[in-house]
Design a protein around this motif. Structure first.
Motif, short mmCIF file in Angstrom:
data_model
loop_
_atom_site.label_atom_id
_atom_site.label_comp_id
_atom_site.label_asym_id
_atom_site.label_seq_id
_atom_site.Cartn_x
_atom_site.Cartn_y
_atom_site.Cartn_z
N ASN A 57 49.32 16.25 4.15
CA ASN A 57 48.04 16.71 4.68
C ASN A 57 46.87 16.13 3.88
OD1 ASN A 57 49.13 18.18 6.76
ND2 ASN A 57 49.18 20.11 5.63
N TRP A 58 46.99 16.18 2.56
CA TRP A 58 45.90 15.65 1.73
C TRP A 58 45.74 14.16 1.94
CZ3 TRP A 58 42.08 18.13 -0.26
CH2 TRP A 58 42.22 19.48 -0.63
N SER A 59 46.86 13.47 2.08
CA SER A 59 46.79 12.03 2.35
C SER A 59 46.12 11.76 3.69
CB SER A 59 48.20 11.44 2.32
OG SER A 59 48.18 10.07 2.66
N LEU A 60 46.50 12.55 4.71
CA LEU A 60 45.90 12.39 6.03
C LEU A 60 44.42 12.71 6.00
CD1 LEU A 60 46.12 11.99 9.11
CD2 LEU A 60 46.75 14.43 9.27
N TRP A 61 44.06 13.81 5.35
CA TRP A 61 42.65 14.20 5.29
C TRP A 61 41.82 13.15 4.56
CZ3 TRP A 61 44.10 19.78 3.39
CH2 TRP A 61 44.65 20.49 4.48
N LEU B 182 36.58 16.59 19.82
CA LEU B 182 37.80 16.37 20.60
C LEU B 182 38.84 15.57 19.84
CD1 LEU B 182 36.27 15.59 24.12
CD2 LEU B 182 37.53 17.65 23.45
N ALA B 183 38.43 14.89 18.79
CA ALA B 183 39.36 14.09 17.99
C ALA B 183 40.24 15.01 17.14
CB ALA B 183 38.59 13.12 17.10
N PRO B 184 41.47 14.58 16.83
CA PRO B 184 42.37 15.40 16.00
C PRO B 184 42.00 15.33 14.52
CG PRO B 184 43.45 13.35 16.59
CD PRO B 184 42.13 13.35 17.32
N VAL B 185 40.81 15.82 14.20
CA VAL B 185 40.29 15.78 12.83
C VAL B 185 39.78 17.17 12.48
CG1 VAL B 185 38.57 14.76 11.28
CG2 VAL B 185 39.61 13.37 13.08
N ARG B 186 40.17 17.67 11.34
CA ARG B 186 39.64 18.96 10.88
C ARG B 186 38.12 18.86 10.74
NH1 ARG B 186 43.15 22.79 8.54
NH2 ARG B 186 41.33 23.62 7.42
N ARG B 187 37.46 19.91 11.11
CA ARG B 187 36.00 19.86 11.07
C ARG B 187 35.48 19.80 9.64
NH1 ARG B 187 33.83 23.72 16.05
NH2 ARG B 187 35.06 22.69 17.68
N GLU B 188 36.19 20.38 8.69
CA GLU B 188 35.79 20.26 7.28
C GLU B 188 35.85 18.81 6.83
OE1 GLU B 188 38.07 22.21 8.50
OE2 GLU B 188 37.89 24.27 7.77
N GLY C 32 31.26 23.71 5.97
CA GLY C 32 32.57 23.64 6.58
C GLY C 32 32.95 24.93 7.28
N LEU C 33 32.63 26.07 6.69
CA LEU C 33 32.91 27.36 7.32
C LEU C 33 32.09 27.54 8.60
CD1 LEU C 33 33.05 29.66 4.16
CD2 LEU C 33 34.98 28.82 5.52
N HIS C 34 30.85 27.06 8.56
CA HIS C 34 29.98 27.20 9.74
C HIS C 34 30.47 26.33 10.89
CE1 HIS C 34 26.31 27.69 12.11
NE2 HIS C 34 26.32 26.38 12.27
N ILE C 35 30.84 25.10 10.60
CA ILE C 35 31.18 24.18 11.68
C ILE C 35 32.52 24.53 12.32
CG2 ILE C 35 32.42 22.40 10.39
CD1 ILE C 35 30.79 20.33 11.95
N ARG C 36 33.37 25.27 11.60
CA ARG C 36 34.63 25.71 12.18
C ARG C 36 34.41 26.64 13.36
NH1 ARG C 36 38.63 27.80 7.57
NH2 ARG C 36 39.88 28.25 9.43
#
Length: 293
Positions: free
Chosen positions: A22-26, A124-130, A280-284
Motif C-alpha cells: 500500500n505504501w509503495s502504491l500510494w 473517479l480514479a482509483p486513488v485515495r483522496r489523501e 485529507g479528512l475534509h476531502i474524504r
C-alpha cells in the motif's frame, strides 16, 4: 497449537506485505499526481500570473541597477545595503508577492478544478483522496519554491552586484553574504511550505476564497502590531525570526523576542502536517457539486 502459530505468523507476514505494498502504491500515485499537476502549475493558463509575481522584483531591481550604472550615481552606502535588502525581501517578496503567489497556486489546486468542472475525474480514479491532497500540495510547493527561490537569489544578486559589484564579490565569497543568501532562500521555501498549507485548506473549505485570503493577508501584515502571544499565531512571525538581518521594527511595532530556529522550523513543519491531515479528512467527505460555479 503449532499450526495455529504458523497461521498467525503467515497472516502477520501477509499483513506486513500488504501494508508495504500500500505504501509503495500510494507513493507511486502521489508522484504521478504531482507530475501531472506540475504541468498545470508551470505551463497552465493560470501560471502566467505566478511568473509575473515571481519576476517583478527581478525586473524592478534590474532596472534600478541599470539606471544607477548609467547615471554613475550612488544608491546607498554598502554598509546599509544589508538592511535595505532585508526590507525589500520582507515587504515586497515575502509579505506580498510570495504570499499572493502561494494563494493563487494553492487555492486553485482544488478550487480551480471545481471551477473548470474537472475534479470528478480525479475522484473517479482509483486513488485515495489523501494521496490526491499530498500530490497536489507537493506540486504547488515545488512550483512556488522553485520560482520564488530563483526570485530570492536573483534579487539578492541584483541588490548587491548591481549596485556595489566590487564590494559584493568580497562580501559574498569571502564574507557572510553567501550564507545570508542561502538563508533567505531557505526562508522562502519555508514560506511556501506554510502558506501553501494555509491556502490549500482555504481553497477546500470556502466557495469564495478571496475574502479569507485577504483577511489572512491583513493578519500577517499587522503582525508587528500584535502582542507577543498573538504574533505566534501567524506564519510570518516564524519566518521573520529566521531573517539574517532583521529590518527596522518601526515606531509603532510591539517588540517581541524572535523564536529560535530550532523551534520556528519544526513549528512550521508540524503546522503544515496537521493542516494537510485536516485537508485529507475534509476531502474524504467532500461531494462534487458544480452548481452555482
Amino acid at each position: 497449537m503449532s499450526s495455529t502459530v504458523e497461521t498467525g505468523e503467515k497472516r502477520a507476514a501477509g499483513g506486513g506485505e500488504a501494508a508495504q505494498l500500500n505504501w509503495s502504491l500510494w507513493t507511486r500515485q502521489t508522484l504521478a499526481v504531482m507530475r501531472l499537476e506540475l504541468g498545470k502549475n508551470f505551463l497552465g493558463r493560470r501560471a502566467l500570473l505566478l511568473y509575473m509575481l515571481a519576476g517583478l522584483p527581478l525586473a524592478v531591481l534590474g532596472a534600478a541597477a541599470a539606471l544607477v550604472q548609467e547615471s554613475d550615481g550612488a544608491f546607498k552606502s554598502f554598509a546599509e545595503l544589508g538592511v535595505t535588502y532585508s526590507i525589500i525581501y520582507g515587504a515586497l517578496i515575502l509579505r506580498t508577492l510570495l504570499f499572493f503567489g502561494c494563494a493563487w497556486v494553492f487555492m486553485n489546486l482544488f478550487r480551480g478544478e471545481v471551477v473548470d468542472r474537472s475534479l470528478h475525474y480525479y475522484f473517479l480514479a482509483p486513488v485515495r483522496r489523501e494521496v490526491l491532497v499530498v500530490g497536489k500540495y507537493l506540486s504547488g510547493l515545488l512550483a512556488t519554491a522553485t520560482l520564488f527561490g530563483i526570485t530570492t537569489l536573483g534579487s539578492f544578486a541584483l541588490a548587491y552586484f548591481g549596485f556595489f559589484p566590487a564590494e559584493s564579490v568580497e562580501y559574498v565569497f569571502d564574507g557572510p553574504g553567501l550564507g545570508q543568501a542561502l538563508t533567505y532562500a531557505g526562508i522562502t521555501v519555508l514560506a511556501c511550505v506554510g502558506y501553501g498549507a494555509v491556502f490549500l485548506i482555504v481553497g477546500l473549505y470556502f466557495r469564495n476564497p478571496v475574502i479569507p485570503a485577504l483577511l489572512i493577508y491583513g493578519w500577517e501584515w499587522l503582525n508587528f502590531l500584535l502582542p507577543p502571544l498573538l504574533k505566534k499565531l501567524s506564519v510570518i512571525h516564524y519566518l521573520n525570526s529566521l531573517v539574517p538581518i532583521p529590518p527596522p521594527a518601526g515606531p509603532f511595532a510591539v517588540l517581541a523576542e524572535p523564536t529560535p530556529a530550532w523551534i520556528s522550523v519544526p513549528s512550521l513543519l508540524v503546522f503544515t502536517a496537521l493542516t494537510l491531515l485536516l485537508a485529507g479528512l475534509h476531502i474524504r467527505r467532500q461531494e462534487i457539486s458544480y452548481a452555482g460555479e
